[in-house]
Design an enzyme around this catalytic site. Structure first.
Site, PDB file in Angstrom:
ATOM      1  N   ASN A 132      31.105  17.906  34.283  1.00 16.23           N
ATOM      2  CA  ASN A 132      30.706  15.998  34.452  1.00 16.23           C
ATOM      3  C   ASN A 132      31.815  15.129  34.159  1.00 16.23           C
ATOM      4  OD1 ASN A 132      30.015  14.100  34.212  1.00 16.23           O
ATOM      5  ND2 ASN A 132      29.312  14.038  32.732  1.00 16.23           N
TER       6      ASN A 132
ATOM      7  N   LYS B  90      32.433  12.056  35.027  1.00 15.11           N
ATOM      8  CA  LYS B  90      32.645  10.449  35.087  1.00 15.11           C
ATOM      9  C   LYS B  90      33.564   9.743  35.534  1.00 15.11           C
ATOM     10  CE  LYS B  90      31.128  11.809  30.384  1.00 15.11           C
ATOM     11  NZ  LYS B  90      31.470  12.478  28.175  1.00 15.11           N
TER      12      LYS B  90
ATOM     13  N   HIS C 183      22.450  10.861  30.729  1.00  9.39           N
ATOM     14  CA  HIS C 183      23.581  11.283  29.639  1.00  9.39           C
ATOM     15  C   HIS C 183      23.283   9.497  28.890  1.00  9.39           C
ATOM     16  CE1 HIS C 183      27.710  11.125  28.491  1.00  9.39           C
ATOM     17  NE2 HIS C 183      27.028  12.377  29.458  1.00  9.39           N
TER      18      HIS C 183
ATOM     19  N   GLU D 218      25.284   8.381  27.842  1.00  9.36           N
ATOM     20  CA  GLU D 218      25.988   6.709  28.691  1.00  9.36           C
ATOM     21  C   GLU D 218      25.362   6.105  29.778  1.00  9.36           C
ATOM     22  OE1 GLU D 218      29.916   8.695  29.662  1.00  9.36           O
ATOM     23  OE2 GLU D 218      29.964   9.337  27.260  1.00  9.36           O
TER      24      GLU D 218
ATOM     25  N   GLU E 136      23.044  17.009  24.463  1.00 10.53           N
ATOM     26  CA  GLU E 136      24.030  16.052  23.683  1.00 10.53           C
ATOM     27  C   GLU E 136      24.122  15.686  22.729  1.00 10.53           C
ATOM     28  OE1 GLU E 136      27.226  16.503  27.793  1.00 10.53           O
ATOM     29  OE2 GLU E 136      25.813  14.718  27.811  1.00 10.53           O
TER      30      GLU E 136
ATOM     31  N   GLY F 216      32.784  12.942  23.226  1.00 10.51           N
ATOM     32  CA  GLY F 216      34.046  12.445  23.734  1.00 10.51           C
ATOM     33  C   GLY F 216      34.840  12.034  21.956  1.00 10.51           C
TER      34      GLY F 216
ATOM     35  N   SER G 140      31.768  17.187  23.129  1.00 13.43           N
ATOM     36  CA  SER G 140      32.961  18.075  22.711  1.00 13.43           C
ATOM     37  C   SER G 140      33.125  19.727  23.120  1.00 13.43           C
ATOM     38  CB  SER G 140      32.922  18.196  21.265  1.00 13.43           C
ATOM     39  OG  SER G 140      33.556  16.305  21.551  1.00 13.43           O
TER      40      SER G 140
HETATM   41  P1  PGA Z   1      33.084  16.256  26.694  1.00 14.56           P
HETATM   42  O1  PGA Z   1      31.572  14.579  27.595  1.00 14.56           O
HETATM   43  O2  PGA Z   1      33.035  17.069  27.014  1.00 14.56           O
HETATM   44  O3  PGA Z   1      34.257  15.208  27.105  1.00 14.56           O
HETATM   45  O4  PGA Z   1      32.411  15.361  24.948  1.00 14.56           O
HETATM   46  C1  PGA Z   1      30.571  16.248  27.510  1.00 14.56           C
HETATM   47  C2  PGA Z   1      29.937  14.746  28.320  1.00 14.56           C
HETATM   48  O5  PGA Z   1      29.875  13.573  27.935  1.00 14.56           O
HETATM   49  O6  PGA Z   1      29.179  15.011  28.828  1.00 14.56           O
END
Ligand code: PGA
Length: 245
Positions: free
Chosen positions: A8, A10, A96, A98, A163, A169, A201
């Site tokens: 992903n 983003k 997600h 976000e 998640e 992150g 992460s």
């Molecule tokens: P990350 O993001 O691996 O940077 O923690 C995962 C995600 O948000 O899908």
């Protein structure tokens, strides 16, 4: 057995980086067939670049990071699931955190997942508790709220990504026992046949331990997927698990 790696990106990258990554990761997949499915989710404007660059063998699957729940109409900025399918996508991330923090409620996440299925896409549906819910030991209750609407879906055609919002992150991950408990709960709620991925992460240093868990069928990776070498390392870890080494 882990099967899935979802990259992903983003809101990162540009056309040149997308093409380079897609070409090189696709080459690695073609050179070493492993039963692993790698789904690349660049920003949607670059899906055509990713498709072109991975065309030689087409091992790399394409996904989008979100879709609109409606088929078409006056939705400025919206991209329908059918449009994504038209551009070569087979997968789309929905729900997600976000996007949930930008207004996607559980009902809209369900509507997006239904729209994806109707367009022939596999939705990758994200669920996970907030930091406050985690600290209050309310993870399973928080998951229940997000999972309940999803019971209406034919889950055989969907993937679930657990998640934890606080793990995204942040370089922090739940314990393996916590991941197992959440994944088991998701499978108990939606059916044992649903594939459940872990995200938050994930990197080459922690992936071996996480992907060894019997309830974890793959990983949704953000930051660590942005460069080719860590992505290749993650692919090696999954491939090794698949042959039991
Ligand atoms: P990350 O993001 O691996 O940077 O923690 C995962 C995600 O948000 O899908």
């Amino acid at each position: 057995m882990p099967t899935w790696l979802i990259a992903n990106w983003k809101m990162n990258g540009n056309a040149a980086r997308v093409r380079d990554w897609a070409y090189r990761v696709n080459q690695s997949l073609a050179a070493r067939p492993s039963g692993l499915t790698v789904v690349y989710c660049p920003p949607s404007v670059y899906l055509g670049d990713a498709r072109e660059a991975s065309r030689p063998s087409g091992q790399l699957k394409l996904g989008a990071q979100d879709c609109h729940q409606e088929k078409s109409g006056a939705y400025t900025g919206g991209i329908s699931a059918a449009m994504l399918a038209d551009k070569g996508c087979a997968y789309v991330i929905v729900g997600h955190s976000e996007c949930r923090s930008g207004g996607d409620c559980d009902a809209r996440v369900l509507a997006k997942a239904e729209a994806a299925l109707a367009a022939g896409l596999c939705p990758i549906i994200c669920v996970g508790e907030s930091r406050a819910q985690y600290e209050a030991k309310e993870t399973l209750a928080a998951l229940d709220v997000q999972l309940m609407p999803l019971k209406a879906l034919p889950v055989g055609g969907a993937l679930i990504a657990y998640e934890p919002v606080w793990a995204i992150g942040s370089n922090r991950t739940p314990t393996t026992a916590e991941i197992t408990a959440a994944h088991s709960h998701i499978k108990t709620t939606l059916g044992s046949s649903v594939d459940v991925l872990y995200g938050g992460s994930v990197n080459p240093d922690n992936a071996r331990e996480i992907l060894a868990l019997p309830t974890v069928q793959g990983a949704l990776v953000g930051g660590a997927s942005l460069e080719v070498e860590p992505m290749r390392a993650l692919m090696e870890i999954v491939a090794a698990k698949r042959v039991g080494t």
